[in-house]
Scaffold this active site. Structure first.
Site, short mmCIF file in Angstrom:
data_model
loop_
_atom_site.label_atom_id
_atom_site.label_comp_id
_atom_site.label_asym_id
_atom_site.label_seq_id
_atom_site.Cartn_x
_atom_site.Cartn_y
_atom_site.Cartn_z
N HIS A 21 4.98 4.06 -0.18
CA HIS A 21 3.60 4.11 -0.70
C HIS A 21 2.68 4.96 0.18
O HIS A 21 2.97 5.23 1.35
CB HIS A 21 3.03 2.70 -0.83
CG HIS A 21 2.97 1.98 0.49
ND1 HIS A 21 1.96 2.19 1.42
CD2 HIS A 21 3.80 1.07 1.05
CE1 HIS A 21 2.16 1.44 2.47
NE2 HIS A 21 3.29 0.74 2.28
N GLU A 94 7.92 -5.40 0.26
CA GLU A 94 8.07 -5.33 1.70
C GLU A 94 8.55 -6.68 2.24
O GLU A 94 8.49 -7.71 1.54
CB GLU A 94 6.73 -4.94 2.34
CG GLU A 94 6.71 -4.80 3.86
CD GLU A 94 7.70 -3.74 4.35
OE1 GLU A 94 8.91 -4.07 4.38
OE2 GLU A 94 7.27 -2.65 4.75
#
Length: 205
Positions: A21, A94
């Site tokens: 990201h 994550e």
């Protein structure tokens, strides 16, 4: 990089394109995010637009994205150029760092967090993240053989996917640098052999 026609179709080679990201406000402030949503910074939005432009000519068959906001917003820039189906999934999240999420990075020991079996309170160990990444990638390879798959995710998950695919130890994988919107491409043959085409490539920036 190999030509697209050489890696798609009947030869059964699956092309995995990993994208981290864009930069978040929390990255800038050195706040540990874990599985918190994260908000792209102004720079992060610009990075997402640049990586999207880089990938616009890729013939992407399917996209998997973490459902956390920082990945969603990065993915939304990419899909402006593609009509591939998108699945937003918790599997691509994550690592959960439990009670340390939302805290300044200096409030815990980085060395301890890198121990494979260390599990923060209410969080996830690297061993557990490694196993989650293994199941996630194996599912993709089984479902999408011979296709090009984009995976929009996070530094920790991408590193553990690399560890599984490339036969690396967890510690060695953790040493791989992955900048914001870094692109890493791994090709997997029909017999399961994987090779890295590029790792942590940020030429679009």
């Amino acid at each position: 990089m190999a030509k697209k026609e050489d890696v798609r179709g009947s030869n059964g080679v699956t092309r995995l394109i990993f994208v981290r990201h864009g930069e978040t406000e929390e990255n800038k402030a050195k706040i540990s995010q874990g599985q918190q949503p994260g908000k792209l910074s102004e720079e992060g939005i610009a990075q997402a637009k640049k990586v999207a432009a880089r990938l616009k000519d890729e013939k992407i068959d399917f996209i998997y994205s973490s459902d956390l906001d920082r990945c969603r917003h990065t993915t939304q820039e990419v899909i402006k150029y593609h009509k591939a189906p998108v699945e937003y999934t918790t599997e691509a999240r994550e690592r959960s760092i439990g009670v340390f999420e939302g805290r300044p990075k200096g409030q815990f020991q980085e060395a301890e967090m890198r121990l494979p079996d260390y599990k923060p309170e209410k969080g996830e160990s690297l061993n557990e993240l490694h196993e989650r990444a293994r199941k996630f990638i194996e599912g993709i390879l089984k479902k999408h053989r011979g296709k090009t798959i984009l995976i929009s995710s996070h530094g920790g998950l991408v590193r553990m996917a690399m560890a599984n695919l490339l036969g690396m130890t967890i510690n060695d994988a953790m040493d791989i640098k992955l900048g914001n919107t870094a692109v890493s491409v791994i090709e997997v043959s029909s017999d399961g052999r994987a090779k890295a085409v590029c790792l942590n490539c940020m030429k679009h920036l």
